[in-house]
Design a protein around this motif. Structure first.
Motif, PDB file in Angstrom:
ATOM      1  N   LEU A   1       6.672  14.739  -7.101  1.00  0.00           N
ATOM      2  CA  LEU A   1       6.773  13.478  -7.840  1.00  0.00           C
ATOM      3  C   LEU A   1       7.932  13.508  -8.838  1.00  0.00           C
ATOM      4  CD1 LEU A   1       3.002  12.780  -8.438  1.00  0.00           C
ATOM      5  CD2 LEU A   1       4.593  11.347  -7.138  1.00  0.00           C
ATOM      6  N   LEU A   2       8.035  14.611  -9.570  1.00  0.00           N
ATOM      7  CA  LEU A   2       9.067  14.649 -10.618  1.00  0.00           C
ATOM      8  C   LEU A   2      10.461  14.592 -10.017  1.00  0.00           C
ATOM      9  CD1 LEU A   2       7.727  17.131 -13.322  1.00  0.00           C
ATOM     10  CD2 LEU A   2       7.526  14.654 -13.154  1.00  0.00           C
ATOM     11  N   GLN A   3      10.678  15.323  -8.922  1.00  0.00           N
ATOM     12  CA  GLN A   3      12.021  15.279  -8.342  1.00  0.00           C
ATOM     13  C   GLN A   3      12.273  13.949  -7.648  1.00  0.00           C
ATOM     14  OE1 GLN A   3      14.460  17.073  -9.243  1.00  0.00           O
ATOM     15  NE2 GLN A   3      15.868  15.889  -7.941  1.00  0.00           N
ATOM     16  N   THR A   4      11.220  13.316  -7.160  1.00  0.00           N
ATOM     17  CA  THR A   4      11.406  11.983  -6.564  1.00  0.00           C
ATOM     18  C   THR A   4      11.871  11.001  -7.644  1.00  0.00           C
ATOM     19  OG1 THR A   4       9.734  12.424  -4.905  1.00  0.00           O
ATOM     20  CG2 THR A   4      10.228  10.117  -5.310  1.00  0.00           C
ATOM     21  N   LEU A   5      11.266  11.126  -8.830  1.00  0.00           N
ATOM     22  CA  LEU A   5      11.650  10.249  -9.944  1.00  0.00           C
ATOM     23  C   LEU A   5      13.090  10.530 -10.384  1.00  0.00           C
ATOM     24  CD1 LEU A   5      10.522   8.238 -12.115  1.00  0.00           C
ATOM     25  CD2 LEU A   5      10.067  10.249 -13.514  1.00  0.00           C
ATOM     26  N   ALA A   6      13.379  11.811 -10.647  1.00  0.00           N
ATOM     27  CA  ALA A   6      14.720  12.174 -11.145  1.00  0.00           C
ATOM     28  C   ALA A   6      15.783  11.867 -10.091  1.00  0.00           C
ATOM     29  CB  ALA A   6      14.753  13.654 -11.521  1.00  0.00           C
ATOM     30  N   GLY A   7      15.482  12.178  -8.825  1.00  0.00           N
ATOM     31  CA  GLY A   7      16.460  11.967  -7.756  1.00  0.00           C
ATOM     32  C   GLY A   7      16.726  10.497  -7.512  1.00  0.00           C
ATOM     33  N   THR A   8      15.688   9.676  -7.614  1.00  0.00           N
ATOM     34  CA  THR A   8      15.876   8.227  -7.417  1.00  0.00           C
ATOM     35  C   THR A   8      16.766   7.677  -8.524  1.00  0.00           C
ATOM     36  OG1 THR A   8      13.683   8.098  -6.421  1.00  0.00           O
ATOM     37  CG2 THR A   8      14.665   6.022  -7.122  1.00  0.00           C
ATOM     38  N   ALA A   9      16.512   8.113  -9.756  1.00  0.00           N
ATOM     39  CA  ALA A   9      17.339   7.644 -10.875  1.00  0.00           C
ATOM     40  C   ALA A   9      18.791   8.079 -10.663  1.00  0.00           C
ATOM     41  CB  ALA A   9      16.792   8.199 -12.191  1.00  0.00           C
ATOM     42  N   GLN A  10      18.977   9.323 -10.212  1.00  0.00           N
ATOM     43  CA  GLN A  10      20.349   9.812 -10.020  1.00  0.00           C
ATOM     44  C   GLN A  10      21.055   9.043  -8.891  1.00  0.00           C
ATOM     45  OE1 GLN A  10      20.602  14.082  -9.947  1.00  0.00           O
ATOM     46  NE2 GLN A  10      22.653  14.037  -9.045  1.00  0.00           N
ATOM     47  N   ALA A  11      20.332   8.784  -7.803  1.00  0.00           N
ATOM     48  CA  ALA A  11      20.941   8.043  -6.683  1.00  0.00           C
ATOM     49  C   ALA A  11      21.320   6.626  -7.122  1.00  0.00           C
ATOM     50  CB  ALA A  11      19.968   7.996  -5.510  1.00  0.00           C
ATOM     51  N   LEU A  12      20.437   5.977  -7.871  1.00  0.00           N
ATOM     52  CA  LEU A  12      20.739   4.614  -8.342  1.00  0.00           C
ATOM     53  C   LEU A  12      22.012   4.620  -9.176  1.00  0.00           C
ATOM     54  CD1 LEU A  12      17.201   3.359  -9.430  1.00  0.00           C
ATOM     55  CD2 LEU A  12      18.636   2.356  -7.649  1.00  0.00           C
ATOM     56  N   ARG A  13      22.126   5.640 -10.027  1.00  0.00           N
ATOM     57  CA  ARG A  13      23.271   5.704 -10.930  1.00  0.00           C
ATOM     58  C   ARG A  13      24.551   6.027 -10.146  1.00  0.00           C
ATOM     59  NH1 ARG A  13      21.456   9.402 -14.990  1.00  0.00           N
ATOM     60  NH2 ARG A  13      20.212   7.781 -15.957  1.00  0.00           N
TER      61      ARG A  13
ATOM     62  N   TRP B   1      25.266   5.828  -6.897  1.00  0.00           N
ATOM     63  CA  TRP B   1      25.666   4.862  -5.870  1.00  0.00           C
ATOM     64  C   TRP B   1      25.812   3.456  -6.449  1.00  0.00           C
ATOM     65  CZ3 TRP B   1      21.318   6.826  -2.091  1.00  0.00           C
ATOM     66  CH2 TRP B   1      21.681   8.104  -1.614  1.00  0.00           C
ATOM     67  N   GLU B   2      25.516   3.327  -7.732  1.00  0.00           N
ATOM     68  CA  GLU B   2      25.632   2.033  -8.426  1.00  0.00           C
ATOM     69  C   GLU B   2      24.890   0.919  -7.678  1.00  0.00           C
ATOM     70  OE1 GLU B   2      29.701   1.235  -9.463  1.00  0.00           O
ATOM     71  OE2 GLU B   2      29.936   3.211 -10.359  1.00  0.00           O
ATOM     72  N   LEU B   3      23.641   1.220  -7.325  1.00  0.00           N
ATOM     73  CA  LEU B   3      22.808   0.249  -6.621  1.00  0.00           C
ATOM     74  C   LEU B   3      21.764  -0.317  -7.566  1.00  0.00           C
ATOM     75  CD1 LEU B   3      22.001   2.164  -3.297  1.00  0.00           C
ATOM     76  CD2 LEU B   3      23.649   0.314  -3.621  1.00  0.00           C
ATOM     77  N   SER B   4      21.273  -1.503  -7.249  1.00  0.00           N
ATOM     78  CA  SER B   4      20.120  -2.034  -7.982  1.00  0.00           C
ATOM     79  C   SER B   4      18.862  -1.424  -7.354  1.00  0.00           C
ATOM     80  CB  SER B   4      20.070  -3.560  -7.866  1.00  0.00           C
ATOM     81  OG  SER B   4      19.723  -3.914  -6.547  1.00  0.00           O
ATOM     82  N   PRO B   5      17.744  -1.409  -8.091  1.00  0.00           N
ATOM     83  CA  PRO B   5      16.505  -0.907  -7.483  1.00  0.00           C
ATOM     84  C   PRO B   5      16.159  -1.657  -6.196  1.00  0.00           C
ATOM     85  CG  PRO B   5      16.240  -1.133  -9.846  1.00  0.00           C
ATOM     86  CD  PRO B   5      17.574  -1.730  -9.517  1.00  0.00           C
ATOM     87  N   ALA B   6      16.407  -2.963  -6.161  1.00  0.00           N
ATOM     88  CA  ALA B   6      16.076  -3.735  -4.953  1.00  0.00           C
ATOM     89  C   ALA B   6      16.905  -3.240  -3.764  1.00  0.00           C
ATOM     90  CB  ALA B   6      16.330  -5.224  -5.197  1.00  0.00           C
ATOM     91  N   GLU B   7      18.184  -2.934  -4.013  1.00  0.00           N
ATOM     92  CA  GLU B   7      19.048  -2.470  -2.913  1.00  0.00           C
ATOM     93  C   GLU B   7      18.584  -1.111  -2.375  1.00  0.00           C
ATOM     94  OE1 GLU B   7      23.326  -4.539  -4.094  1.00  0.00           O
ATOM     95  OE2 GLU B   7      22.624  -2.794  -5.224  1.00  0.00           O
ATOM     96  N   LEU B   8      18.250  -0.209  -3.296  1.00  0.00           N
ATOM     97  CA  LEU B   8      17.816   1.116  -2.840  1.00  0.00           C
ATOM     98  C   LEU B   8      16.464   1.020  -2.124  1.00  0.00           C
ATOM     99  CD1 LEU B   8      18.502   4.096  -2.657  1.00  0.00           C
ATOM    100  CD2 LEU B   8      17.442   4.460  -4.863  1.00  0.00           C
TER     101      LEU B   8
END
Ligand SMILES: NC(=O)c1ccc[n+]([C@@H]2O[C@H](COP(=O)([O-])OP(=O)(O)OC[C@H]3O[C@@H](n4cnc5c(N)ncnc54)[C@H](OP(=O)(O)O)[C@@H]3O)[C@@H](O)[C@H]2O)c1
Length: 279
Positions: free
Chosen positions: A207-219, A221-228
């Motif tokens: 769970l923790l790496q899913t949270l941290a990794g999602t935040a890092q990918a969003l940042r 790749w400069e995507l919105s949460p909806a896009e990811l």
């Protein structure tokens, strides 16, 4: 460091927030221990502990006079008493407040207009130097070099965003209470992971790496949460099956209601710190 002010910082309060600030600026080399003077209500209490741990000076209120900057790091309910103690030693040093819900106008009144006031709203992860701090700067009276220095010091605790003061209740709901909301979601995911057969030692890092990794990918790749979200959810796939349940259950409306309740509660608590008309 061109364009930045420098000098001593007087920290009023020696609790969790004061310690996060002290640890951040020292660990990152933004200040030296001798530049920090800290005061707690009990003179032999937490200020002395911080002195022992970080080499800062445990001082008295009068030492605010020599500081270039004063930080207010006491609970909102203690702010009036604490400010009354330092007010005689203010002569224009900016006052930076960490106190949640305490308005700039009220702070200016407490210090009788002697200092320009900066209001901030940090969140809990500042304690691990990965927080986000929203800052409202005054329109007048703060030197550009002081403004840049305050921003620089706060950046040692994580990300800094500048906001108008009118957005502070919304900020409190989003990033101030945000860690609590994220944890509620993680808690539910962790309980379910266990029901699906995982033990907590396995579920937690997933769970923790899913949270941290999602935040890092969003940042990155400069995507919105909806896009990811759309990238992860292929038609007919597992993510889409789960998201359909969120949609049926009205997740977006529920989240909206929760954040609005938090913002409203922040405004309510702030009512104690609107202008008194005194100055
Ligand atoms: N912690 C966070 O993550 C966080 C996040 C956002 C905003 N904030 C804001 O940060 C502020 C501080 O919170 P905290 O969690 O650090 O509180 P805390 O751990 O309870 O510490 C408060 C400190 O204030 C000192 N104090 C109280 N009255 C004083 C006075 N008259 N003179 C000098 N010192 C005085 C206390 O002294 P004693 O030790 O002697 O009692 C204590 O050291 C609050 O206004 C809060 O809204 C905190």
């Amino acid at each position: 460091m061109t364009g930045l002010a420098t000098g001593d910082v007087f920290v009023l309060g020696a609790g969790a927030m004061a310690e996060a600030f002290i640890r951040g600026v020292l660990q990152r080399g933004a200040l030296q221990p001798a530049q920090l003077c800290v005061v707690s209500r009990n003179p032999q209490g937490r200020a002395v502990a911080l002195q022992g741990q970080y080499g800062v000076r445990a001082g008295s209120y009068a030492q605010a006079a020599q500081a270039r900057l004063v930080l207010l790091a006491v609970k909102p309910g203690d702010a009036a008493d604490a400010l009354a103690q330092v007010e005689p030693y203010l002569h224009g040093q900016p006052l930076v407040s960490f106190a949640a819900g305490v308005t700039m106008r009220w702070l200016e009144e407490q210090v009788q207009g002697k200092s320009p006031v900066v209001r901030t709203m940090p969140n809990l992860p500042v304690a691990v130097l990965a927080g986000v701090t929203a800052v409202a700067f005054p329109e007048h009276g703060l030197l550009p070099a002081d403004r840049a220095w305050i921003r620089f010091l706060l950046e040692q605790l994580g990300t800094v965003v500048e906001v108008p003061e009118s957005l502070m209740d919304a900020v409190t709901a989003v990033s101030g209470s945000g860690p609590g909301f994220v944890c509620a979601f993680l808690e539910a995911m962790e309980q379910t992971a266990q029901r699906l057969g995982m033990d907590p030692q396995l579920a937690r890092p997933l769970l923790l790496q899913t949270l941290a990794g999602t935040a890092q990918a969003l940042r990155e790749w400069e995507l919105s949460p909806a896009e990811l979200r759309q990238r992860v959810a292929s038609p007919g796939g597992t993510t889409q099956a789960g998201l359909a349940v969120f949609e049926r259950g009205g997740l977006a409306a529920l989240v909206s209601e929760a954040l609005t309740a938090a913002a409203n509660r922040s405004a309510e608590l702030g009512q104690a710190f609107v202008s008194t008309g005194r100055r």
